[in-house]
Design a protein around this motif. Structure first.
Motif, PDB file in Angstrom:
ATOM      1  N   ILE A  41       0.837  -1.204   0.000  1.00 56.49           N
ATOM      2  CA  ILE A  41       0.000   0.000   0.000  1.00 56.49           C
ATOM      3  C   ILE A  41       0.870   1.252   0.000  1.00 56.49           C
ATOM      4  CG2 ILE A  41      -1.597   1.349   1.417  1.00 56.49           C
ATOM      5  CD1 ILE A  41      -2.941  -1.287   2.132  1.00 56.49           C
ATOM      6  N   PHE A  42       1.957   1.245   0.763  1.00 52.29           N
ATOM      7  CA  PHE A  42       2.850   2.402   0.780  1.00 52.29           C
ATOM      8  C   PHE A  42       3.553   2.579  -0.568  1.00 52.29           C
ATOM      9  CE2 PHE A  42       2.598   1.857   5.439  1.00 52.29           C
ATOM     10  CZ  PHE A  42       2.231   3.150   5.763  1.00 52.29           C
ATOM     11  N   VAL A  43       3.958   1.487  -1.199  1.00 52.25           N
ATOM     12  CA  VAL A  43       4.581   1.579  -2.525  1.00 52.25           C
ATOM     13  C   VAL A  43       3.585   2.141  -3.531  1.00 52.25           C
ATOM     14  CG1 VAL A  43       5.553   0.229  -4.431  1.00 52.25           C
ATOM     15  CG2 VAL A  43       6.293  -0.216  -2.103  1.00 52.25           C
ATOM     16  N   LEU A  44       2.341   1.695  -3.459  1.00 48.93           N
ATOM     17  CA  LEU A  44       1.300   2.236  -4.342  1.00 48.93           C
ATOM     18  C   LEU A  44       1.116   3.732  -4.105  1.00 48.93           C
ATOM     19  CD1 LEU A  44      -0.944   1.770  -6.434  1.00 48.93           C
ATOM     20  CD2 LEU A  44      -2.468   1.270  -4.500  1.00 48.93           C
ATOM     21  N   GLY A  45       1.124   4.147  -2.861  1.00 48.05           N
ATOM     22  CA  GLY A  45       1.011   5.576  -2.550  1.00 48.05           C
ATOM     23  C   GLY A  45       2.162   6.379  -3.131  1.00 48.05           C
ATOM     24  N   VAL A  46       3.373   5.840  -3.033  1.00 51.80           N
ATOM     25  CA  VAL A  46       4.543   6.523  -3.594  1.00 51.80           C
ATOM     26  C   VAL A  46       4.420   6.625  -5.110  1.00 51.80           C
ATOM     27  CG1 VAL A  46       7.033   6.302  -3.961  1.00 51.80           C
ATOM     28  CG2 VAL A  46       6.084   5.966  -1.681  1.00 51.80           C
ATOM     29  N   LEU A  47       3.946   5.561  -5.754  1.00 54.69           N
ATOM     30  CA  LEU A  47       3.745   5.611  -7.207  1.00 54.69           C
ATOM     31  C   LEU A  47       2.705   6.656  -7.599  1.00 54.69           C
ATOM     32  CD1 LEU A  47       3.817   1.821  -8.108  1.00 54.69           C
ATOM     33  CD2 LEU A  47       5.505   3.543  -8.729  1.00 54.69           C
ATOM     34  N   ILE A  48       1.632   6.734  -6.835  1.00 60.36           N
ATOM     35  CA  ILE A  48       0.589   7.721  -7.144  1.00 60.36           C
ATOM     36  C   ILE A  48       1.125   9.139  -6.953  1.00 60.36           C
ATOM     37  CG2 ILE A  48      -1.656   8.607  -6.404  1.00 60.36           C
ATOM     38  CD1 ILE A  48      -2.421   5.679  -5.798  1.00 60.36           C
ATOM     39  N   VAL A  49       1.902   9.355  -5.902  1.00 60.02           N
ATOM     40  CA  VAL A  49       2.512  10.682  -5.693  1.00 60.02           C
ATOM     41  C   VAL A  49       3.434  11.021  -6.853  1.00 60.02           C
ATOM     42  CG1 VAL A  49       4.132  11.981  -4.255  1.00 60.02           C
ATOM     43  CG2 VAL A  49       2.293  10.701  -3.186  1.00 60.02           C
ATOM     44  N   SER A  50       4.205  10.042  -7.309  1.00 64.65           N
ATOM     45  CA  SER A  50       5.126  10.283  -8.424  1.00 64.65           C
ATOM     46  C   SER A  50       4.396  10.685  -9.691  1.00 64.65           C
ATOM     47  CB  SER A  50       5.970   9.031  -8.689  1.00 64.65           C
ATOM     48  OG  SER A  50       6.751   8.725  -7.568  1.00 64.65           O
ATOM     49  N   ILE A  51       3.228  10.117  -9.896  1.00 66.82           N
ATOM     50  CA  ILE A  51       2.441  10.444 -11.085  1.00 66.82           C
ATOM     51  C   ILE A  51       1.715  11.781 -10.922  1.00 66.82           C
ATOM     52  CG2 ILE A  51       0.430   9.721 -12.450  1.00 66.82           C
ATOM     53  CD1 ILE A  51       1.340   6.813 -11.850  1.00 66.82           C
ATOM     54  N   ALA A  52       1.207  12.050  -9.719  1.00 68.77           N
ATOM     55  CA  ALA A  52       0.334  13.210  -9.503  1.00 68.77           C
ATOM     56  C   ALA A  52       1.074  14.519  -9.265  1.00 68.77           C
ATOM     57  CB  ALA A  52      -0.596  12.936  -8.315  1.00 68.77           C
ATOM     58  N   THR A  53       2.355  14.470  -8.961  1.00 71.43           N
ATOM     59  CA  THR A  53       3.093  15.702  -8.675  1.00 71.43           C
ATOM     60  C   THR A  53       4.050  16.031  -9.809  1.00 71.43           C
ATOM     61  OG1 THR A  53       4.733  14.460  -7.390  1.00 71.43           O
ATOM     62  CG2 THR A  53       2.895  15.446  -6.172  1.00 71.43           C
ATOM     63  N   ASP A  54       4.656  17.220  -9.719  1.00 77.07           N
ATOM     64  CA  ASP A  54       5.415  17.760 -10.845  1.00 77.07           C
ATOM     65  C   ASP A  54       6.913  17.449 -10.860  1.00 77.07           C
ATOM     66  OD1 ASP A  54       3.057  18.933 -11.746  1.00 77.07           O
ATOM     67  OD2 ASP A  54       3.408  20.754 -10.594  1.00 77.07           O
ATOM     68  N   PHE A  55       7.525  17.221  -9.716  1.00 77.55           N
ATOM     69  CA  PHE A  55       8.978  17.100  -9.667  1.00 77.55           C
ATOM     70  C   PHE A  55       9.405  15.852  -8.919  1.00 77.55           C
ATOM     71  CE2 PHE A  55       8.098  21.692  -9.828  1.00 77.55           C
ATOM     72  CZ  PHE A  55       8.742  21.987 -11.022  1.00 77.55           C
ATOM     73  N   TYR A  56      10.675  15.466  -9.094  1.00 79.94           N
ATOM     74  CA  TYR A  56      11.260  14.306  -8.438  1.00 79.94           C
ATOM     75  C   TYR A  56      11.152  14.381  -6.918  1.00 79.94           C
ATOM     76  CZ  TYR A  56      13.816  12.494 -12.497  1.00 79.94           C
ATOM     77  OH  TYR A  56      14.155  11.936 -13.686  1.00 79.94           O
ATOM     78  N   ILE A  57      11.355  15.532  -6.382  1.00 81.64           N
ATOM     79  CA  ILE A  57      11.496  15.686  -4.944  1.00 81.64           C
ATOM     80  C   ILE A  57      10.254  15.221  -4.191  1.00 81.64           C
ATOM     81  CG2 ILE A  57      10.738  18.089  -4.862  1.00 81.64           C
ATOM     82  CD1 ILE A  57      13.575  16.581  -2.798  1.00 81.64           C
ATOM     83  N   TYR A  58       9.076  15.376  -4.757  1.00 80.06           N
ATOM     84  CA  TYR A  58       7.852  14.992  -4.058  1.00 80.06           C
ATOM     85  C   TYR A  58       7.724  13.477  -3.943  1.00 80.06           C
ATOM     86  CZ  TYR A  58       6.855  19.871  -4.727  1.00 80.06           C
ATOM     87  OH  TYR A  58       6.944  21.235  -4.716  1.00 80.06           O
ATOM     88  N   GLY A  59       8.108  12.756  -4.971  1.00 76.26           N
ATOM     89  CA  GLY A  59       8.101  11.294  -4.892  1.00 76.26           C
ATOM     90  C   GLY A  59       9.117  10.778  -3.896  1.00 76.26           C
ATOM     91  N   ILE A  60      10.286  11.402  -3.879  1.00 71.72           N
ATOM     92  CA  ILE A  60      11.329  10.988  -2.930  1.00 71.72           C
ATOM     93  C   ILE A  60      10.905  11.335  -1.509  1.00 71.72           C
ATOM     94  CG2 ILE A  60      13.712  11.390  -2.220  1.00 71.72           C
ATOM     95  CD1 ILE A  60      14.328  11.716  -5.256  1.00 71.72           C
ATOM     96  N   LEU A  61      10.336  12.524  -1.309  1.00 69.97           N
ATOM     97  CA  LEU A  61       9.827  12.879   0.018  1.00 69.97           C
ATOM     98  C   LEU A  61       8.698  11.944   0.449  1.00 69.97           C
ATOM     99  CD1 LEU A  61       9.765  16.784  -0.091  1.00 69.97           C
ATOM    100  CD2 LEU A  61      11.258  15.335   1.289  1.00 69.97           C
ATOM    101  N   ALA A  62       7.845  11.571  -0.491  1.00 69.01           N
ATOM    102  CA  ALA A  62       6.761  10.635  -0.173  1.00 69.01           C
ATOM    103  C   ALA A  62       7.325   9.281   0.235  1.00 69.01           C
ATOM    104  CB  ALA A  62       5.820  10.482  -1.359  1.00 69.01           C
ATOM    105  N   SER A  63       8.381   8.832  -0.434  1.00 71.12           N
ATOM    106  CA  SER A  63       8.976   7.548  -0.056  1.00 71.12           C
ATOM    107  C   SER A  63       9.595   7.625   1.332  1.00 71.12           C
ATOM    108  CB  SER A  63      10.005   7.096  -1.091  1.00 71.12           C
ATOM    109  OG  SER A  63      11.171   7.872  -1.025  1.00 71.12           O
ATOM    110  N   LEU A  64      10.262   8.724   1.635  1.00 72.27           N
ATOM    111  CA  LEU A  64      10.851   8.869   2.961  1.00 72.27           C
ATOM    112  C   LEU A  64       9.772   8.965   4.042  1.00 72.27           C
ATOM    113  CD1 LEU A  64      13.791  11.308   2.163  1.00 72.27           C
ATOM    114  CD2 LEU A  64      13.886   8.839   2.504  1.00 72.27           C
ATOM    115  N   LEU A  65       8.721   9.705   3.757  1.00 73.26           N
ATOM    116  CA  LEU A  65       7.618   9.814   4.711  1.00 73.26           C
ATOM    117  C   LEU A  65       6.899   8.472   4.881  1.00 73.26           C
ATOM    118  CD1 LEU A  65       6.231  11.925   6.479  1.00 73.26           C
ATOM    119  CD2 LEU A  65       4.741  12.441   4.558  1.00 73.26           C
ATOM    120  N   SER A  66       6.763   7.718   3.814  1.00 77.48           N
ATOM    121  CA  SER A  66       6.167   6.391   3.888  1.00 77.48           C
ATOM    122  C   SER A  66       7.030   5.438   4.705  1.00 77.48           C
ATOM    123  CB  SER A  66       5.949   5.813   2.486  1.00 77.48           C
ATOM    124  OG  SER A  66       5.000   6.563   1.787  1.00 77.48           O
TER     125      SER A  66
END
Length: 106
Positions: A41-66
Motif C-alpha cells: 500500500i505504501f509503494v502504491l502511494g509513492v507511485l501515485i505521488v510520483s504520477i500526480a506531482t510535478d517534480f522528483y522531490i515529491y516522490g522521494i519525500l513521499a517515499s521517505l515519509l512512507s
C-alpha cells in the motif's frame, strides 16, 4: 506567486496520499492482514505521488515519509522509530528506488 501555489499544491497532494496510504495500512492491520500487504500500500502511494506531482522531490519525500510511517506503525518495536531487522532496511531502500524510477518514468 504561481510557483508558490504549485509547491503548496504538490505538498498537499503528497501529504494527502501518504496519509491515505497510512490510514489504509492501519485499517488492514485491524483486520489482521500484515506486513507485505501494508508495504504494498505504501509503494502504491509513492507511485501515485510520483504520477500526480510535478517534480522528483515529491516522490522521494513521499517515499521517505512512507518509510517513517511504516517504521513507526508496523515494524517491531511498534510505535517507535527504532528498527532492528535487516529486512526492514532492504524494504526501505526498495521503496526509495521505486520512487526514483517512477519519477524518472513520469
Amino acid at each position: 506567486m504561481d510557483r508558490y501555489c504549485a509547491v503548496i499544491k504538490n505538498l498537499l497532494i503528497m501529504f494527502g496520499i501518504v496519509s491515505a496510504s497510512t490510514l489504509a495500512a492501519v485499517s488492514l492491520s485491524q483486520i489482521h492482514m500484515y506486513t507485505p500487504n501494508q508495504l504494498t500500500i505504501f509503494v502504491l502511494g509513492v507511485l501515485i505521488v510520483s504520477i500526480a506531482t510535478d517534480f522528483y522531490i515529491y516522490g522521494i519525500l513521499a517515499s521517505l515519509l512512507s518509510i517513517v510511517s511504516y517504521n513507526f506503525f508496523f515494524s517491531a518495536p511498534v510505535y517507535s522509530f527504532a528498527s532492528y531487522g535487516k529486512e526492514h532496511f532492504l524494504s526501505f531502500g526498495l521503496v526509495t528506488v521505486v520512487a526514483v524510477i517512477a519519477n524518472h518514468l513520469t
